[in-house]
Write a protein that holds these residues in place. Structure first.
Motif, PDB file in Angstrom:
ATOM      1  N   MET A   1     -14.861  28.715  -2.122  1.00  0.00           N
ATOM      2  CA  MET A   1     -13.886  27.634  -2.168  1.00  0.00           C
ATOM      3  C   MET A   1     -12.552  27.923  -1.425  1.00  0.00           C
ATOM      4  SD  MET A   1     -14.284  24.967  -3.894  1.00  0.00           S
ATOM      5  CE  MET A   1     -13.587  24.396  -5.405  1.00  0.00           C
ATOM      6  N   THR A   2     -12.129  29.250  -1.498  1.00  0.00           N
ATOM      7  CA  THR A   2     -10.896  29.684  -0.570  1.00  0.00           C
ATOM      8  C   THR A   2     -11.204  29.276   0.832  1.00  0.00           C
ATOM      9  OG1 THR A   2     -10.515  31.460  -2.250  1.00  0.00           O
ATOM     10  CG2 THR A   2      -9.350  31.459  -0.204  1.00  0.00           C
ATOM     11  N   LEU A   3     -12.387  29.690   1.094  1.00  0.00           N
ATOM     12  CA  LEU A   3     -12.794  29.565   2.850  1.00  0.00           C
ATOM     13  C   LEU A   3     -12.662  27.943   3.087  1.00  0.00           C
ATOM     14  CD1 LEU A   3     -15.214  32.293   3.409  1.00  0.00           C
ATOM     15  CD2 LEU A   3     -12.869  32.068   4.163  1.00  0.00           C
ATOM     16  N   THR A   4     -13.155  27.188   2.145  1.00  0.00           N
ATOM     17  CA  THR A   4     -13.197  25.637   2.177  1.00  0.00           C
ATOM     18  C   THR A   4     -11.772  25.246   2.291  1.00  0.00           C
ATOM     19  OG1 THR A   4     -15.579  25.504   1.061  1.00  0.00           O
ATOM     20  CG2 THR A   4     -14.123  23.583   1.341  1.00  0.00           C
TER      21      THR A   4
ATOM     22  N   GLY B   1      -7.375  23.039   5.732  1.00  0.00           N
ATOM     23  CA  GLY B   1      -6.033  23.384   6.067  1.00  0.00           C
ATOM     24  C   GLY B   1      -5.580  23.632   7.729  1.00  0.00           C
ATOM     25  N   VAL B   2      -6.592  24.392   8.288  1.00  0.00           N
ATOM     26  CA  VAL B   2      -6.669  24.631   9.709  1.00  0.00           C
ATOM     27  C   VAL B   2      -6.866  23.217  10.496  1.00  0.00           C
ATOM     28  CG1 VAL B   2      -7.991  25.809  11.599  1.00  0.00           C
ATOM     29  CG2 VAL B   2      -7.136  27.029   9.369  1.00  0.00           C
ATOM     30  N   LYS B   3      -7.968  22.659   9.830  1.00  0.00           N
ATOM     31  CA  LYS B   3      -8.298  21.195  10.543  1.00  0.00           C
ATOM     32  C   LYS B   3      -7.109  20.341  10.710  1.00  0.00           C
ATOM     33  CE  LYS B   3     -12.038  17.787  10.314  1.00  0.00           C
ATOM     34  NZ  LYS B   3     -13.061  17.209   9.904  1.00  0.00           N
ATOM     35  N   ASN B   4      -6.471  20.169   9.276  1.00  0.00           N
ATOM     36  CA  ASN B   4      -5.173  19.325   9.311  1.00  0.00           C
ATOM     37  C   ASN B   4      -4.171  19.838  10.345  1.00  0.00           C
ATOM     38  OD1 ASN B   4      -6.352  17.741   7.470  1.00  0.00           O
ATOM     39  ND2 ASN B   4      -5.341  18.804   5.649  1.00  0.00           N
TER      40      ASN B   4
END
Length: 124
Positions: free
Chosen positions: A73-76, A81-84
């Protein structure tokens, strides 16, 4: 036939022959020794220890599974967040890039007019 595996003098365990299930164990009690109560007590202690170990393994497996689910879940969330942030950064780069081009064009026009007016004033 294979030699029996002795735990004590009164009780022995040996694997089942070719026709039996490999998970089965045959117990042979030697009537010459009457330590049956001790043998049963020893077996109960061993079964209790095995049960405790199995419970510890189950607890650890549950903990590890929960940890892996939490990590996933944390990685998802981090990936989202990185994508945004990449989208924002790309928009910012495009906006800042076009802003810089506009500043360069305005500076060139200003410089052109200054040179033009300076050349007009210097002819007179």
């Amino acid at each position: 036939m294979a030699a029996p595996y002795r735990s004590r003098d009164g009780l022995s365990a040996r694997p089942v022959g070719y026709g039996g299930n490999s998970d089965e164990i045959q117990l042979r009690i030697d009537p010459m020794h009457s330590d049956f109560d001790d043998e049963v007590t020893g077996l109960r202690k061993q079964v209790r220890r095995l049960r405790d170990v199995a419970q510890e393994i189950e607890t650890e497996a549950t903990f590890q599974n929960d940890f892996l689910n939490q990590l996933q879940m944390t990685l998802t969330k981090a990936q989202a967040g990185v994508k945004n942030n990449m989208k924002r950064l790309n928009k910012s780069i495009i906006w800042e890039g076009s802003s810089h081009v506009m500043h360069v064009v305005l500076f060139a026009l200003l410089l052109f007019f200054l040179v033009y007016f300076w050349s007009k004033l210097s002819r007179k």
